[in-house]
Scaffold this active site. Structure first.
Site, short mmCIF file in Angstrom:
data_model
loop_
_atom_site.label_atom_id
_atom_site.label_comp_id
_atom_site.label_asym_id
_atom_site.label_seq_id
_atom_site.Cartn_x
_atom_site.Cartn_y
_atom_site.Cartn_z
N GLU A 169 0.83 -1.21 0.00
CA GLU A 169 0.00 0.00 0.00
C GLU A 169 0.86 1.25 0.00
O GLU A 169 0.54 2.25 -0.64
CB GLU A 169 -0.92 0.01 1.24
CG GLU A 169 -2.00 -1.03 1.25
CD GLU A 169 -3.01 -0.81 0.14
OE1 GLU A 169 -2.64 -0.97 -1.04
OE2 GLU A 169 -4.16 -0.49 0.43
N THR A 222 -5.06 7.11 -5.50
CA THR A 222 -5.20 7.32 -4.05
C THR A 222 -4.27 8.43 -3.57
O THR A 222 -4.66 9.26 -2.74
CB THR A 222 -4.89 6.00 -3.30
OG1 THR A 222 -5.87 5.03 -3.71
CG2 THR A 222 -4.97 6.17 -1.80
N1 HSE Z 1 -8.16 4.97 3.46
C1 HSE Z 1 -7.58 5.09 2.17
C2 HSE Z 1 -7.95 6.45 1.58
C3 HSE Z 1 -8.09 4.00 1.31
O1 HSE Z 1 -9.14 6.78 1.61
O2 HSE Z 1 -7.09 7.18 1.11
C4 HSE Z 1 -7.52 4.01 -0.07
O3 HSE Z 1 -8.01 2.90 -0.77
#
Ligand code: HSE
Length: 312
Positions: free
Chosen positions: A134, A187
């Site tokens: 991630e 993201t």
């Molecule tokens: N919590 C993260 C965001 C998830 O919202 O940036 C990304 O998939």
């Protein structure tokens, strides 16, 4: 070390992170779509990604691939430096869709590897390895997608450091409906536009809703779940990236959805529903809104995935 088998195939599920009020905290697994991965144990001490199918432009160098980086992190924690893995990936979850494409690859890789080496690591350790994927994908090692991908069901990341993950109960008959507009939202970009400070008033609303949602899941109280699916902090900012977001949400609520919001960092939008019949009505409502727009989309109706990464 004794190995249980040399080769293993897994299904690594899509996930919905944030779940409205729980930014970087709440997440759940879907039953489908999922990536299909096969790992073979080797004695090369390296990770070889021999094939990625699915039609996406993804890197095969281990250090640049989320599954590769997650595996390298797992291998660094092993005493035996000869252990290596060969991976093939059939990518079914589109990158940049907001339903945990990168986490599926990272979680699938480490869960499969752990089986091949005899289950040496705990679920929490596997989540920590997958978080490195991630970090590569978004610049932040958040766990709200990888935790449900590894553990299944609904999860709450109480703390990232030290990692503390709570598995929450899933009420019977809870379905998710997801619409994925076929546009890409990175993201990393969707995180950059967020405010770094929130007002006390909004913070109170938000943590009340997280508490309400968790209590609703424990009590199978669909009314409480519905009242708690509200995000006053992130959704007002990110929703501008999603075509017709307000109309979509309103039509889904009118069609009987309990509530929902942006899936992860978008552009997918999810709704939770009490039962398959309502979920199918909500899917139709989503399709009705998007059919009027010049944006291609796909929809998914899925029960909450109880299993997480599934060994085939
Ligand atoms: N919590 C993260 C965001 C998830 O919202 O940036 C990304 O998939």
């Amino acid at each position: 070390m004794m190995f249980e088998s040399k080769k293993i195939s897994v299904h690594a599920p899509a996930t919905v992170a944030n779940v409205a009020c729980g930014f970087d905290t709440l997440g759940f697994a879907l039953s489908h779509p999922f990536d299909e991965m096969t790992l073979t144990l080797t004695d090369t001490g390296s990770v070889v990604i021999s094939e990625i199918t699915g039609g996406f432009d993804l890197p095969c160098e281990a250090e640049k691939n989320v599954a590769g980086v997650a595996l390298l992190s797992l291998m660094a924690a092993l005493d035996d430096k000869h252990i290596g893995f060969d991976i093939t990936i059939q990518k079914n979850i589109k990158p940049g869709s907001g339903i945990g494409s990168s986490s599926a690859s990272a979680a699938g890789a480490v869960v499969a590897a752990n089986h091949l080496i005899g289950g040496k690591f705990s679920a929490l350790q596997l989540i920590e390895f997958a978080m490195q994927g991630e970090k590569l994908a978004s610049g932040t090692a958040h766990a709200d997608n990888v935790a449900p991908a590894v553990m299944g069901g609904f999860t709450l990341v109480r703390s990232n450091c030290p990692l503390d993950v709570v598995k929450l109960p899933v009420p019977p008959n809870l379905y998710a409906v997801v619409i994925h507009p076929l546009i890409e939202v990175k993201t990393s970009d969707a995180r950059k536009i967020l405010k770094t400070h929130v007002s006390l008033k909004d913070a109170v609303t938000q943590w009340s809703n997280v508490g309400g949602l968790v209590a609703g899941l424990f009590m199978s109280d669909y009314g409480l779940i519905a009242r708690s699916l509200q995000d006053v902090i992130v959704e007002p900012i990110r929703s501008i990236l999603i075509p017709a977001f307000d109309e979509l949400k309103q039509r889904c609520l009118s069609a009987g959805a309990l509530g929902g919001g942006i899936s992860g960092s978008g552009p997918s939008v999810f709704m939770l529903c009490d039962g398959l019949e309502k979920a199918q009505l909500v899917e139709k409502a989503m399709q009705a809104v998007y059919s009027q727009l010049a944006v291609s989309y796909e929809t998914h109706v899925s029960p909450i995935g109880q299993q997480g990464v599934l060994v085939c």
